[in-house]
Design a protein around this motif. Structure first.
Motif, PDB file in Angstrom:
ATOM      1  N   GLY B  10       0.832  -1.207   0.000  1.00  0.00           N
ATOM      2  CA  GLY B  10       0.000   0.000   0.000  1.00  0.00           C
ATOM      3  C   GLY B  10       0.862   1.250   0.000  1.00  0.00           C
ATOM      4  N   LEU B  11       1.892   1.245   0.859  1.00  0.00           N
ATOM      5  CA  LEU B  11       2.794   2.390   0.941  1.00  0.00           C
ATOM      6  C   LEU B  11       3.498   2.618  -0.389  1.00  0.00           C
ATOM      7  N   ALA B  12       3.969   1.506  -1.008  1.00  0.00           N
ATOM      8  CA  ALA B  12       4.681   1.620  -2.279  1.00  0.00           C
ATOM      9  C   ALA B  12       3.781   2.234  -3.346  1.00  0.00           C
ATOM     10  N   LEU B  13       2.516   1.801  -3.387  1.00  0.00           N
ATOM     11  CA  LEU B  13       1.590   2.347  -4.387  1.00  0.00           C
ATOM     12  C   LEU B  13       1.353   3.835  -4.155  1.00  0.00           C
ATOM     13  N   LEU B  14       1.199   4.204  -2.874  1.00  0.00           N
ATOM     14  CA  LEU B  14       0.974   5.608  -2.533  1.00  0.00           C
ATOM     15  C   LEU B  14       2.185   6.466  -2.943  1.00  0.00           C
ATOM     16  N   ILE B 227      25.483 -11.354   5.451  1.00  0.00           N
ATOM     17  CA  ILE B 227      25.096 -11.001   4.091  1.00  0.00           C
ATOM     18  C   ILE B 227      23.644 -10.520   4.006  1.00  0.00           C
ATOM     19  N   ILE B 228      22.837 -10.794   5.038  1.00  0.00           N
ATOM     20  CA  ILE B 228      21.413 -10.453   4.972  1.00  0.00           C
ATOM     21  C   ILE B 228      21.173  -8.969   4.655  1.00  0.00           C
ATOM     22  N   PRO B 229      21.717  -8.053   5.462  1.00  0.00           N
ATOM     23  CA  PRO B 229      21.482  -6.642   5.125  1.00  0.00           C
ATOM     24  C   PRO B 229      22.098  -6.246   3.785  1.00  0.00           C
ATOM     25  N   VAL B 230      23.183  -6.938   3.374  1.00  0.00           N
ATOM     26  CA  VAL B 230      23.837  -6.598   2.110  1.00  0.00           C
ATOM     27  C   VAL B 230      22.905  -6.876   0.932  1.00  0.00           C
ATOM     28  N   VAL B 231      22.158  -7.978   1.028  1.00  0.00           N
ATOM     29  CA  VAL B 231      21.244  -8.330  -0.066  1.00  0.00           C
ATOM     30  C   VAL B 231      20.205  -7.225  -0.265  1.00  0.00           C
ATOM     31  N   SER B 232      19.650  -6.730   0.839  1.00  0.00           N
ATOM     32  CA  SER B 232      18.628  -5.704   0.657  1.00  0.00           C
ATOM     33  C   SER B 232      19.253  -4.382   0.230  1.00  0.00           C
ATOM     34  N   LEU B 233      20.468  -4.112   0.714  1.00  0.00           N
ATOM     35  CA  LEU B 233      21.141  -2.893   0.246  1.00  0.00           C
ATOM     36  C   LEU B 233      21.371  -2.980  -1.258  1.00  0.00           C
ATOM     37  N   ALA B 234      21.767  -4.177  -1.736  1.00  0.00           N
ATOM     38  CA  ALA B 234      22.015  -4.343  -3.169  1.00  0.00           C
ATOM     39  C   ALA B 234      20.753  -4.063  -3.971  1.00  0.00           C
ATOM     40  N   ALA B 235      19.590  -4.482  -3.444  1.00  0.00           N
ATOM     41  CA  ALA B 235      18.336  -4.214  -4.153  1.00  0.00           C
ATOM     42  C   ALA B 235      18.076  -2.711  -4.236  1.00  0.00           C
ATOM     43  N   VAL B 236      18.290  -2.015  -3.126  1.00  0.00           N
ATOM     44  CA  VAL B 236      18.091  -0.558  -3.127  1.00  0.00           C
ATOM     45  C   VAL B 236      19.074   0.116  -4.077  1.00  0.00           C
ATOM     46  N   GLN B 237      20.343  -0.337  -4.023  1.00  0.00           N
ATOM     47  CA  GLN B 237      21.373   0.237  -4.899  1.00  0.00           C
ATOM     48  C   GLN B 237      21.022   0.029  -6.369  1.00  0.00           C
ATOM     49  N   MET B 282       9.509   3.856 -10.495  1.00  0.00           N
ATOM     50  CA  MET B 282       8.874   2.556 -10.253  1.00  0.00           C
ATOM     51  C   MET B 282       9.922   1.478  -9.978  1.00  0.00           C
ATOM     52  N   PHE B 283      11.028   1.545 -10.727  1.00  0.00           N
ATOM     53  CA  PHE B 283      12.108   0.594 -10.477  1.00  0.00           C
ATOM     54  C   PHE B 283      12.580   0.692  -9.036  1.00  0.00           C
ATOM     55  N   TYR B 284      12.824   1.937  -8.605  1.00  0.00           N
ATOM     56  CA  TYR B 284      13.313   2.138  -7.239  1.00  0.00           C
ATOM     57  C   TYR B 284      12.293   1.601  -6.240  1.00  0.00           C
ATOM     58  N   ILE B 285      11.013   1.926  -6.465  1.00  0.00           N
ATOM     59  CA  ILE B 285       9.958   1.515  -5.535  1.00  0.00           C
ATOM     60  C   ILE B 285       9.858  -0.008  -5.484  1.00  0.00           C
ATOM     61  N   VAL B 286       9.897  -0.661  -6.655  1.00  0.00           N
ATOM     62  CA  VAL B 286       9.803  -2.118  -6.697  1.00  0.00           C
ATOM     63  C   VAL B 286      10.994  -2.760  -5.981  1.00  0.00           C
ATOM     64  N   PHE B 287      12.194  -2.239  -6.241  1.00  0.00           N
ATOM     65  CA  PHE B 287      13.373  -2.845  -5.630  1.00  0.00           C
ATOM     66  C   PHE B 287      13.409  -2.632  -4.117  1.00  0.00           C
ATOM     67  N   THR B 288      13.016  -1.439  -3.643  1.00  0.00           N
ATOM     68  CA  THR B 288      13.010  -1.254  -2.189  1.00  0.00           C
ATOM     69  C   THR B 288      11.926  -2.110  -1.549  1.00  0.00           C
ATOM     70  N   PHE B 289      10.791  -2.260  -2.254  1.00  0.00           N
ATOM     71  CA  PHE B 289       9.728  -3.126  -1.740  1.00  0.00           C
ATOM     72  C   PHE B 289      10.244  -4.560  -1.612  1.00  0.00           C
ATOM     73  N   LEU B 290      10.900  -5.047  -2.664  1.00  0.00           N
ATOM     74  CA  LEU B 290      11.464  -6.402  -2.629  1.00  0.00           C
ATOM     75  C   LEU B 290      12.477  -6.540  -1.499  1.00  0.00           C
ATOM     76  N   ALA B 291      13.297  -5.495  -1.324  1.00  0.00           N
ATOM     77  CA  ALA B 291      14.307  -5.540  -0.267  1.00  0.00           C
ATOM     78  C   ALA B 291      13.645  -5.644   1.101  1.00  0.00           C
ATOM     79  N   ASP B 292      12.578  -4.869   1.311  1.00  0.00           N
ATOM     80  CA  ASP B 292      11.871  -4.908   2.592  1.00  0.00           C
ATOM     81  C   ASP B 292      11.285  -6.291   2.852  1.00  0.00           C
ATOM     82  N   VAL B 293      10.634  -6.849   1.820  1.00  0.00           N
ATOM     83  CA  VAL B 293      10.004  -8.153   1.977  1.00  0.00           C
ATOM     84  C   VAL B 293      11.062  -9.221   2.240  1.00  0.00           C
TER      85      VAL B 293
END
Lengths: 298, 305
Positions: B10-14, B227-237, B282-293
């Protein structure tokens, strides 16, 4: 108060916080190098009219693309001349003005916006915090380079436009860091004490919170200044930032690009100075963070 | 887990909706699309006629609503310059940008993670210092300048690689290095910090105490957790990098979406610019969403956030 200059009492008291800070600054090579280079370039920028050997805008078709002195040129143009015969050293010196001015003013504007948002979010919490966090998310999702390029292209590239656009775009890190710092500080006892004696909100924010998060603010200002300088150079390099004939380092790289095959120094020199300035500002920011971090105070 | 995902979605869509509104507003406020369409030689009457035909004289909110409704259906209008549907144009150019993005983040991970691990194994050693220097230098390096230097050295002086274009995989090597180098410092620092943290923890001491080999301790026990936080950082990057590819693509004349953005901005092609801002965010939003999940899945403590 005891006399701090008396050697006996002083030894008994141990070093003052100020002494410890000075000692830490002196022991931090990165910080010293950073401050030295930034100081030197600021000095050069301020004294540009005195230091520059030539007029940075004066063209001379007779002396185009002369090599720097270390590649067989003359001392008349120590770093050679560009494709319009303008003295490269003079343009480099005036370029320091453009970079530092854009970096400083953009960081100031974004600092004001971001600090106001971050402190409000951290202090009031609740709905205010929700709105600010949402705005930070929105800002982070916007591609900075693309938006900045588009707006500058439409409004026309001038120093003022570039400064305003960058200032209005780069507040995110200020908001994030100031929000976190304010959250931390506003839980302290002295804030509760100030509130209990009936101090007003502006008074608490200005006299209790701001002085205690100022260290973090200074660190973010330096890092964002570096960010703004790099972005301005990238915009100008793409032809949609500061416009010719203004001597901007990014623009100089862009102008030299076409002659890169034969005269690589046209690209190397302005890029190297840009790299040096940003590196020095970052070293300064990292160093300031190291010496002011509370965990290092023991 | 599901409530967390729904809340984040919901947040990502907003956020996506707000970004599209702000970028529409920005371009609406700062430009006159009718004048851009009409060209330099058009008279005032011509511009007025175009404004009426295209509906630019209507209120901004009406125009935005119309744009949003068709954008949701995948119709971003027609490019002023190419006279082609914007959606098809972007889809075609996005290929190059995606390849570049994937190569860039892979390069960054493959160099930064080993370097971060090596630095954490021996803090303050030569390796640690070199890694630190590389990350500090990486943050200060103007990417366009780094790209030009690589072209001078590897394409012109050594003649090893092509200087520009996107025909073969060899064309992607230099742009990959430049784009990847940009994401390296953050990944390296996080890997190093995470490894230092886990290497000092009790379960590592236990693993060592029960006689596990050093390689097993480092890679099976420590790196897995670090490596856990690194994976999500990589998605954001990755989201950031796609937005940053505009500079790299223009240096190497790679005709991807970033290059298209640059061309369109220079040509005042507002529908294309508008759509590209939305696509990149949208790319940024999708990747940060994936990183969060991903984070929440790997580490249940994050689900409350």
């Amino acid at each position: 108060m005891t006399d701090a200059t008396d050697p006996l009492t002083r030894e008994w008291q141990g070093p003052t916080p100020r002494d410890m800070l000075v000692a830490k600054v002196k022991g931090h090579t990165g910080l010293l190098i950073g401050v030295g280079i930034v100081g030197l370039l600021t000095f050069v920028a301020i004294l540009a009219p005195v230091l520059a050997p030539h007029d940075p805008y004066a063209q001379s078709l007779m002396t185009r693309m002369e090599p720097p002195v270390f590649l067989g040129g003359t001392w008349e143009h120590p770093l050679g001349t560009d494709h319009l015969g303008r003295d490269y050293l003079s343009r480099l010196i005036y370029g320091a003005r453009v970079s530092l001015l854009i970096g400083a003013v953009a960081a100031l504007i974004s600092g004001l916006i971001g600090t106001a948002m971050g402190v409000a979010a951290g202090y009031f919490g609740g709905k205010v915090d929700m709105v600010v966090t949402f705005l930070i998310n929105v800002r982070l999702a916007m591609p900075v380079v693309l938006v900045a390029l588009a707006v500058v292209a439409i409004l026309g590239g001038s120093l003022t436009v570039v400064i305003c656009v960058l200032g209005l775009l780069l507040w995110d890190r200020f908001a994030v860091v100031m929000r976190a710092s304010t959250l931390q500080v506003s839980r302290r006892d002295y804030v509760a004490a100030a509130r209990s004696i009936g101090a007003s909100t502006p008074r608490i924010v200005l006299t209790e919170i701001m002085p205690n998060i100022f260290n973090n603010l200074i660190v973010v200002i330096t890092l964002e200044m570096a960010h703004a300088i790099l972005l301005e150079a990238a915009l100008s390099f793409l032809g949609l930032g500061v416009q010719p004939p203004t001597p901007s380092w990014g623009l100089m790289v862009s102008e030299g690009k076409n002659m890169m095959l034969f005269e690589p120094w046209l690209v190397l020199i302005p890029g190297a100075v840009l790299f040096l300035l940003v590196l020095a500002i970052n070293l300064m920011g990292d160093g300031l963070r190291d010496v002011t971090a509370p965990e290092n105070r023991s | 887990m599901l409530p967390f995902i729904l809340k984040r979605l919901g947040l990502a869509l907003l956020v996506a909706f707000t970004v599209s509104f702000i970028s529409f507003l920005l371009l609406f406020l700062s430009g006159d699309p009718a004048a851009a369409l009409a060209g330099e030689t058009a008279s005032g009457e011509d511009i007025e006629a175009i404004r009426r035909v295209y509906g630019f004289d209507r209120p901004m909110l009406v125009q935005y609503g119309e744009w949003l409704v068709s954008a949701l259906q995948g119709d971003f209008g027609e490019s002023y310059y190419f006279k082609l549907p914007v959606a098809g144009l972007i889809a075609e150019r996005l290929q190059v940008t995606m390849i570049l993005g994937v190569c860039g983040i892979s390069f960054a991970l493959l160099t930064a993670v080993p370097l971060g691990v090596a630095a954490a194994i021996r803090p303050n050693s030569i390796v640690d210092r070199v890694a630190l220097f590389m990350s500090v230098a990486g943050q200060a390096m103007p990417s366009f300048w780094f790209g030009l230097i690589l072209i001078v050295v590897f394409a012109i002086q050594l003649g090893m690689l092509p200087p520009s274009g996107a025909e073969t995989w060899r064309h992607f090597i230099l742009p990959t290095v430049v784009l990847g180098y940009y994401a390296m410092p953050a990944i390296m620092r996080l890997t190093r910090a995470g490894m230092l943290d886990t290497l000092n923890s009790d379960y590592i001491r236990t693993a060592r105490a029960k006689g596990a080999g050093e390689g097993r301790v480092l890679f099976k026990h420590a790196l897995r957790n670090a490596i856990i936080p690194v994976v999500s950082l990589a998605a954001v990057q990755m989201g950031f990098m796609l937005g940053g590819s505009i500079v790299v693509e223009s240096v190497f004349a790679l005709h991807g979406a970033g290059y298209l953005a640059w061309e369109s901005i220079a040509r005042n092609d507002l529908p294309t610019v508008q759509a590209l801002i939305l696509v990149f965010s949208m790319f940024y939003i999708v990747f940060t969403f994936l990183a969060d999940v991903l984070n929440a899945w790997l580490d249940p403590r994050m689900r409350s956030a």
